[in-house]
Structures are given as structure tokens and as C-alpha cells.
Design a protein around this motif. Sequence first.
Motif, PDB file in Angstrom:
ATOM      1  N   VAL A  21       0.836  -1.202   0.000  1.00 52.14           N
ATOM      2  CA  VAL A  21       0.000   0.000   0.000  1.00 52.14           C
ATOM      3  C   VAL A  21       0.876   1.259   0.000  1.00 52.14           C
ATOM      4  O   VAL A  21       0.559   2.252  -0.671  1.00 52.14           O
ATOM      5  CB  VAL A  21      -0.951  -0.003   1.217  1.00 52.14           C
ATOM      6  CG1 VAL A  21      -1.652   1.353   1.367  1.00 52.14           C
ATOM      7  CG2 VAL A  21      -1.987  -1.108   1.069  1.00 52.14           C
ATOM      8  N   LEU A  22       1.981   1.212   0.724  1.00 52.19           N
ATOM      9  CA  LEU A  22       2.893   2.353   0.729  1.00 52.19           C
ATOM     10  C   LEU A  22       3.498   2.578  -0.654  1.00 52.19           C
ATOM     11  O   LEU A  22       3.665   3.726  -1.096  1.00 52.19           O
ATOM     12  CB  LEU A  22       4.004   2.116   1.757  1.00 52.19           C
ATOM     13  CG  LEU A  22       5.010   3.255   1.934  1.00 52.19           C
ATOM     14  CD1 LEU A  22       4.303   4.518   2.424  1.00 52.19           C
ATOM     15  CD2 LEU A  22       6.114   2.845   2.905  1.00 52.19           C
ATOM     16  N   VAL A  23       3.793   1.496  -1.374  1.00 52.64           N
ATOM     17  CA  VAL A  23       4.304   1.621  -2.741  1.00 52.64           C
ATOM     18  C   VAL A  23       3.253   2.279  -3.638  1.00 52.64           C
ATOM     19  O   VAL A  23       3.568   3.171  -4.441  1.00 52.64           O
ATOM     20  CB  VAL A  23       4.710   0.244  -3.305  1.00 52.64           C
ATOM     21  CG1 VAL A  23       5.046   0.344  -4.798  1.00 52.64           C
ATOM     22  CG2 VAL A  23       5.897  -0.310  -2.528  1.00 52.64           C
ATOM     23  N   PHE A  24       1.978   1.854  -3.520  1.00 49.48           N
ATOM     24  CA  PHE A  24       0.898   2.482  -4.303  1.00 49.48           C
ATOM     25  C   PHE A  24       0.885   3.986  -4.054  1.00 49.48           C
ATOM     26  O   PHE A  24       0.728   4.794  -4.972  1.00 49.48           O
ATOM     27  CB  PHE A  24      -0.468   1.912  -3.916  1.00 49.48           C
ATOM     28  CG  PHE A  24      -0.603   0.428  -3.991  1.00 49.48           C
ATOM     29  CD1 PHE A  24       0.253  -0.350  -4.745  1.00 49.48           C
ATOM     30  CD2 PHE A  24      -1.624  -0.218  -3.297  1.00 49.48           C
ATOM     31  CE1 PHE A  24       0.112  -1.726  -4.814  1.00 49.48           C
ATOM     32  CE2 PHE A  24      -1.776  -1.585  -3.346  1.00 49.48           C
ATOM     33  CZ  PHE A  24      -0.905  -2.348  -4.095  1.00 49.48           C
ATOM     34  N   PHE A  25       1.031   4.328  -2.796  1.00 52.45           N
ATOM     35  CA  PHE A  25       0.995   5.731  -2.367  1.00 52.45           C
ATOM     36  C   PHE A  25       2.130   6.527  -3.003  1.00 52.45           C
ATOM     37  O   PHE A  25       1.933   7.603  -3.569  1.00 52.45           O
ATOM     38  CB  PHE A  25       1.079   5.774  -0.838  1.00 52.45           C
ATOM     39  CG  PHE A  25       1.186   7.146  -0.249  1.00 52.45           C
ATOM     40  CD1 PHE A  25       0.061   7.918  -0.020  1.00 52.45           C
ATOM     41  CD2 PHE A  25       2.429   7.665   0.113  1.00 52.45           C
ATOM     42  CE1 PHE A  25       0.155   9.180   0.550  1.00 52.45           C
ATOM     43  CE2 PHE A  25       2.541   8.929   0.671  1.00 52.45           C
ATOM     44  CZ  PHE A  25       1.397   9.686   0.888  1.00 52.45           C
ATOM     45  N   LEU A  26       3.340   5.979  -2.958  1.00 51.88           N
ATOM     46  CA  LEU A  26       4.510   6.709  -3.453  1.00 51.88           C
ATOM     47  C   LEU A  26       4.477   6.889  -4.967  1.00 51.88           C
ATOM     48  O   LEU A  26       4.951   7.896  -5.486  1.00 51.88           O
ATOM     49  CB  LEU A  26       5.791   5.984  -3.036  1.00 51.88           C
ATOM     50  CG  LEU A  26       6.071   5.974  -1.524  1.00 51.88           C
ATOM     51  CD1 LEU A  26       7.302   5.132  -1.215  1.00 51.88           C
ATOM     52  CD2 LEU A  26       6.240   7.386  -0.990  1.00 51.88           C
ATOM     53  N   LEU A  27       3.915   5.906  -5.691  1.00 54.51           N
ATOM     54  CA  LEU A  27       3.822   6.030  -7.151  1.00 54.51           C
ATOM     55  C   LEU A  27       2.930   7.193  -7.569  1.00 54.51           C
ATOM     56  O   LEU A  27       3.046   7.709  -8.678  1.00 54.51           O
ATOM     57  CB  LEU A  27       3.287   4.732  -7.759  1.00 54.51           C
ATOM     58  CG  LEU A  27       4.302   3.595  -7.917  1.00 54.51           C
ATOM     59  CD1 LEU A  27       3.600   2.322  -8.380  1.00 54.51           C
ATOM     60  CD2 LEU A  27       5.410   3.972  -8.893  1.00 54.51           C
ATOM     61  N   ASN A  28       2.024   7.609  -6.701  1.00 60.21           N
ATOM     62  CA  ASN A  28       1.112   8.714  -7.011  1.00 60.21           C
ATOM     63  C   ASN A  28       1.512  10.026  -6.351  1.00 60.21           C
ATOM     64  O   ASN A  28       0.901  11.052  -6.628  1.00 60.21           O
ATOM     65  CB  ASN A  28      -0.305   8.358  -6.554  1.00 60.21           C
ATOM     66  CG  ASN A  28      -0.984   7.377  -7.475  1.00 60.21           C
ATOM     67  OD1 ASN A  28      -1.543   7.749  -8.498  1.00 60.21           O
ATOM     68  ND2 ASN A  28      -0.928   6.101  -7.122  1.00 60.21           N
TER      69      ASN A  28
END
Length: 534
Positions: A144-151
Amino acid sequence: MKEKVETLRRDIGLFALTLTGIGSIIGSGWLFGAWKAAKVAGPASIFSWVIGCLIIICIAISYAELGGMFPESGGMVRYPQFSHGSFVGFIAGWANWIAIVSVIPIEAEASVQYMSSWPWEWAQNMYNGTELTTSGLTLAFFLVLVFFLLNYWTVGLFAKANTIVTIIKFVVPLLTIVGIFFAGFHTHNFTHVSGGFMPNGWSGVLTAIATSGIVFAFNGFQTPINLAGEVKRPGRNVPLAVILSLLLAGVIYFLLELVFIGSVPGSMLKHGWAGLDMKSPFADLAMALGIGWLAVCMYADAVISPSGTGTVYTATTARMIYGMEKNGYFPKIFGNIHPLYKVPRPAMWLNLVVAYLFMYLFRGWGELVEVISVATVVSYMAGPVTVMALRRLVPNFKRPLKTKGLAIIAPIGFIVSSLILYWSRWPLTGQVLFVMLIGLPIYFYYEIKRRKETFLRNIKAGLWLVCYLLYMMLISYLGSEQFGGHNIIPYGWDMIIVIISALLFYLWALRSAYYTEELKDIEQRSQETGSVDM
């Protein structure tokens, strides 16, 4: 209001936007949906996907017209307020946000659950057969943190990353269809397994639409609409992206269900379709058929597909909070756009916290998918009403997409949404509808504080929706045992009552629409600029 939206860049073209829609639709739904639908409806689950796709298209057509009319970010939570004021706007927006924000953790959980079938002990220890373990939950938190950082830095980075991921997501299901078909497809399973073609009758087919992840699987059509404020030529590209992504995904889902039904080894069906037990459905099937290379592809895609969808929804939910702040129901900080990266960062932080909360409370894919599906259906209700109400209230507004026959399609969309809600089975329907209503204190706090003079008018315009939700709770409770009710209303008659009632509520909803302050403001600015872009 206008100044805020103009700070969002219009960077996304039709190709990237369509891929964004497909990227939202093809997530964990394809990894688990065929298996769950087969458990509920048997081979007849192929009908569930066809009916489900047609229902969503009916609903999506309404939103496609709205997306062309009002190309703004977070549009899905804004449209009902234009036609019915703040009360309907808040309930629809709340339902939509609950449904969408919970997709972020479910996609992370899906990845970890599939990874738990990898042939290593550390991976297998991440899922205990019911929910994620501490190690699995930790990995899901990281995803979920990766999803966040990509945006976090730019919508352009999000669009480029999603384009690459979506191409992969598109290819792997196609390889799965072809590989499984040639390795083990036969027609025996469609008629000769215990219970035959339709082991649970039509009620099983209909329940599968509502509770097996089918509605959830198609929910991604909202993403191009919610990103409309960042799209090149939105009046043309938003409707096209919505329709194209739904049609392409619908064909893929149907073929996946077809080959799944026809390729399950007989040894797995000793206890019928309801007893079909799989941890990682398509990967397990590939291994059983001796297609090792395909199983490896799916184990890899189990990370890529849900992660791609989670990345898309991280962007979408931030725009939804942005839209709800514009409606006046969140603190103004959540409407702030970063001056350099042009993304609503405070809204992203809020959704990150909420996603973690959902993940902590619901630690398995199966625990969340039914709740999300029902909340999604509730969030759809206002679209068919709003689009037809606006045709009456503002007939001269520019409509880049004006669908012929919408006067028939829109009420059908509302009726079939009501049926899906009913098919979701009691007590799930009551539980989720209750969640939809518990957000009302937030509405009353902001509305009474902000515009006391229009409070009663907005309540009157939204009374139909509250009565509708309470009525559907009652019908679900009294309905037939085939749909979890107390059988006071017998099977067959229950659906006739839902259809008639839904039509009456639809007509009431149309009569409740009025020329809101938001519409007045939009019309004034469109006369000044020749555009309704906000």
C-alpha cells in the motif's frame, strides 16, 4: 473553486485513460472472481458475468454522459449534488468513497494471498487459509505504501507506470485463457458435476453477481471519470475510455470463467462446485494441469495486477476526497493541490490512513469483497437519476456524449442496481446500508454550520434516498430465503416487488431534483468561458 481545479494538469490522453480504466477493472477480480462465482452458481456463473457486465454498462452510460459534461477530478462524488443538493450529494459521495478506498487494501491483500502459494516456507506462512498472518499483513502494508509513493509526485508518473503495468495485466489473463483452454478444457464439467449446469438455480446466478466479486471486478469504470480533470479533450476521451475499458474487460472475464469451469479436474469436484477449495485459483489450476510456466506467470502477476489496480485507486480516491472537500464535507486542507507536483497530497495521506485501518480490520480478500460490492451498488444509485434530472433542469448544457434511449436505459440502470442490492442477501444488505447512513452526522455538522438557509430544501430533495435505503433493508429482511430473508415475501414475488418499488423511487427521485446553487454557478461560468470545465 474554479481556481483550484485549474491547477490540475491535463496530461492524460485517450490511450492512457483507457488503460487506466482497464487497469482498475483487471485487478484481483480476475484472480479470484471466477472461482468464487463457480462456488456460488456452478457452470451457470458464465451467465453471472454476462448479466453483470450488461448491468454495469447500463449504469456506466449514465456516468459517461456526466463525465463528458463535467470534466473534473473527483466527479463521481460531485454529480448528485448538482441535481439534488447537498444531502443526496453527501450520501452518494460517502458510499462511493467507502467502496473505493477499501479497494486499496483488498488489492494488497490479494497479492499477498496469491504469493502465499509460492514454493517457499516464508511465503506460505503469510496466509493461514482464512486471513493474513503478521508477516503477510506487514508485506501488504508495504505494498500500500508503494501504491501511495507512485502517485505522490505527479499524475504523469502515475499514468506512465500504470500504462506499463496494465499491458502486463492484459497479457497474462490472455495467456491464462489460451494456456488453460488447450491444456485441459472439456465440456463434461458443464453438465455432469453434482447439481448439473445450474446447481443453485437462478438465485445462485444472481447472488454470484452481487457477492462473488463481479460488481467489484467491474467497478474500475469509475476511474476515467474521477480523473476527468486531468484528461486531454475530456468531453470526448472520458466517455470513450469508460465504454472501451468495460467492453474489453467484460470479454476477458467471460472467457476466464468459461475456461475455468471447463478445466477444473474432476478430483477437485468430489463435493460439487460449492466444495471447490482453492488457495490461489488459477495458479492452482495451472499446476494441476501441468502448466508450470503459466503458474509462474500468474504468481508474478498476482503481484502486478492487484498492485496496478491499487496504484490506480490510490490516485482515484485522492481525487474523490478532493471532490468531497469541494462539496463542503471535509476540512479545506484536503482540497489543497501541491504547487509543484499538482496532486492533492493531504487527501492522499487521509486515504493512506483509512486503507491501513481497513487492512487491519479485514485481513483476507474474501472478508472485504462482499462488503465492497454492496457499498459499490449503493454508490451507483444516484447516477441514472442525476443524468436524467439534468436533462430536464439544464437541457442546453453541452453534452459531448448524449446517449440515445437514455430515458429507458437510466431507469433500467436504477432498477437493476436495486436488484443487485437485494441479491446481496440479508443480513449483509442491512449491515452495509447501515454503514452508508452512519456518515450522516458529518453531513449535518457541516451543512448546518455552512448553509442553514438551504438545509431544509436539501433534506427534502434527498428524502427519497434515505427512504429508499431503509425500504431496501426491510425488503431484504422480509424477502425469500433464497436471498437470505425470512421468506415472508416468496421467491419470484420478491423481485417483482423490488422492480416496481425501484421504479417508483426513481420517479420520486426525478421529481425531487431542483436547480441547485451549484448548477447556477456552473451555468454562469459556462456563459462567460464557453465551457463547463471547473
